[in-house]
Write a protein that holds these residues in place. Structure first.
Motif, PDB file in Angstrom:
ATOM      1  N   VAL A  53     -30.121   5.811   5.001  1.00 24.17           N
ATOM      2  CA  VAL A  53     -30.663   4.471   4.768  1.00 24.17           C
ATOM      3  C   VAL A  53     -31.116   3.891   6.099  1.00 24.17           C
ATOM      4  N   VAL A  55     -33.374   0.260   7.596  1.00 19.71           N
ATOM      5  CA  VAL A  55     -34.067  -0.998   7.324  1.00 19.71           C
ATOM      6  C   VAL A  55     -34.862  -1.352   8.573  1.00 19.71           C
ATOM      7  N   LEU A  69     -37.272  -0.969   3.392  1.00 17.09           N
ATOM      8  CA  LEU A  69     -36.044  -0.227   3.116  1.00 17.09           C
ATOM      9  C   LEU A  69     -36.441   1.222   2.920  1.00 17.09           C
ATOM     10  N   LEU A  71     -35.179   5.056   2.122  1.00 15.26           N
ATOM     11  CA  LEU A  71     -34.122   5.909   1.576  1.00 15.26           C
ATOM     12  C   LEU A  71     -34.570   7.356   1.701  1.00 15.26           C
ATOM     13  N   PRO A 112     -33.056  -6.538   2.277  1.00 13.42           N
ATOM     14  CA  PRO A 112     -32.871  -5.195   1.707  1.00 13.42           C
ATOM     15  C   PRO A 112     -31.995  -5.204   0.454  1.00 13.42           C
ATOM     16  N   ARG A 113     -31.084  -6.156   0.364  1.00 13.42           N
ATOM     17  CA  ARG A 113     -30.273  -6.284  -0.849  1.00 13.42           C
ATOM     18  C   ARG A 113     -31.174  -6.582  -2.051  1.00 13.42           C
ATOM     19  N   PHE A 116     -33.320  -3.189  -2.742  1.00 11.49           N
ATOM     20  CA  PHE A 116     -32.585  -1.983  -3.109  1.00 11.49           C
ATOM     21  C   PHE A 116     -32.690  -1.581  -4.580  1.00 11.49           C
ATOM     22  N   ARG A 120     -34.000   2.085  -5.609  1.00  9.33           N
ATOM     23  CA  ARG A 120     -33.059   2.941  -6.339  1.00  9.33           C
ATOM     24  C   ARG A 120     -33.693   3.457  -7.626  1.00  9.33           C
ATOM     25  N   ILE A 140     -25.295  -0.289  -1.805  1.00  8.86           N
ATOM     26  CA  ILE A 140     -25.178  -0.179  -0.354  1.00  8.86           C
ATOM     27  C   ILE A 140     -24.661  -1.500   0.198  1.00  8.86           C
ATOM     28  N   PHE A 142     -25.014  -3.757   2.813  1.00  7.83           N
ATOM     29  CA  PHE A 142     -25.918  -4.084   3.916  1.00  7.83           C
ATOM     30  C   PHE A 142     -25.242  -4.943   4.976  1.00  7.83           C
TER      31      PHE A 142
END
Length: 165
Positions: A53, A55, A69, A71, A112-113, A116, A120, A140, A142
């Motif tokens: 991960v 950011v 973000l 991944l 990023p929250r 996500f 995902r 995750i 953060f």
């Protein structure tokens, strides 16, 4: 209470939030299935998945920032790569009226929250479309990532000057 009053209160509460999402988008997406169809044959071992991960924040204008973000998900069956998924999912965020000293934690934790769940879902869809069960990445933390990054930067501060992001 009338609907107008409730809606007015909702609008007032929404406008007082410290962050506005201006846009969300896939910036980069890659899926590799290098050993298909062998990796999909019955009886193959359960893949071991490693997830990375990252950011990144880029200023775009006055109180407007791009947050990306990233991944990186790699699954291996024994020594062979079963699949590799990389997604860079971005968003444009505006922080009107938020003091500058609060920008960094908001952009590296809250933004990023918000991004996500969408990133995902993209990863899950790619793995499923690639013939594997959908990869459902666990939530995750953060806040923890931010703390570790901040601690790491404090240790490096004596070596080189750091950018605000």
């Amino acid at each position: 209470m009338s609907d107008q009053q409730i809606n007015g209160q909702d609008q007032e509460a929404a406008s007082s939030l410290p962050m506005h999402v201006l846009a969300q988008y896939v910036k980069d997406l890659s899926f590799e299935n290098p050993n298909a169809p062998q990796s999909l044959l019955p009886g193959q071992p359960q893949p071991q998945v490693n997830i990375g991960v990252d950011v990144q924040v880029q200023p775009m204008g006055e109180d407007v920032y791009e947050v990306v973000l990233k991944l990186h998900c790699e699954a291996k069956q024994a020594e062979a790569t079963a699949f590799l998924v990389e997604v860079a999912y971005g968003g444009l965020f505006q922080l009107p009226g938020l003091p500058q000293e609060h920008h960094r934690p908001v952009l590296l934790i809250e933004a990023p929250r918000m991004l996500f769940p969408f990133a995902r879902a993209i990863v899950a869809g790619c793995t499923q479309d690639g013939g594997f069960p959908p990869l459902m990445i666990n939530p995750i933390d953060f806040v923890d990532l931010y703390r570790r990054q901040t601690a790491g930067q404090q240790g490096q501060a004596e070596q080189a000057p750091q950018s605000p992001f």
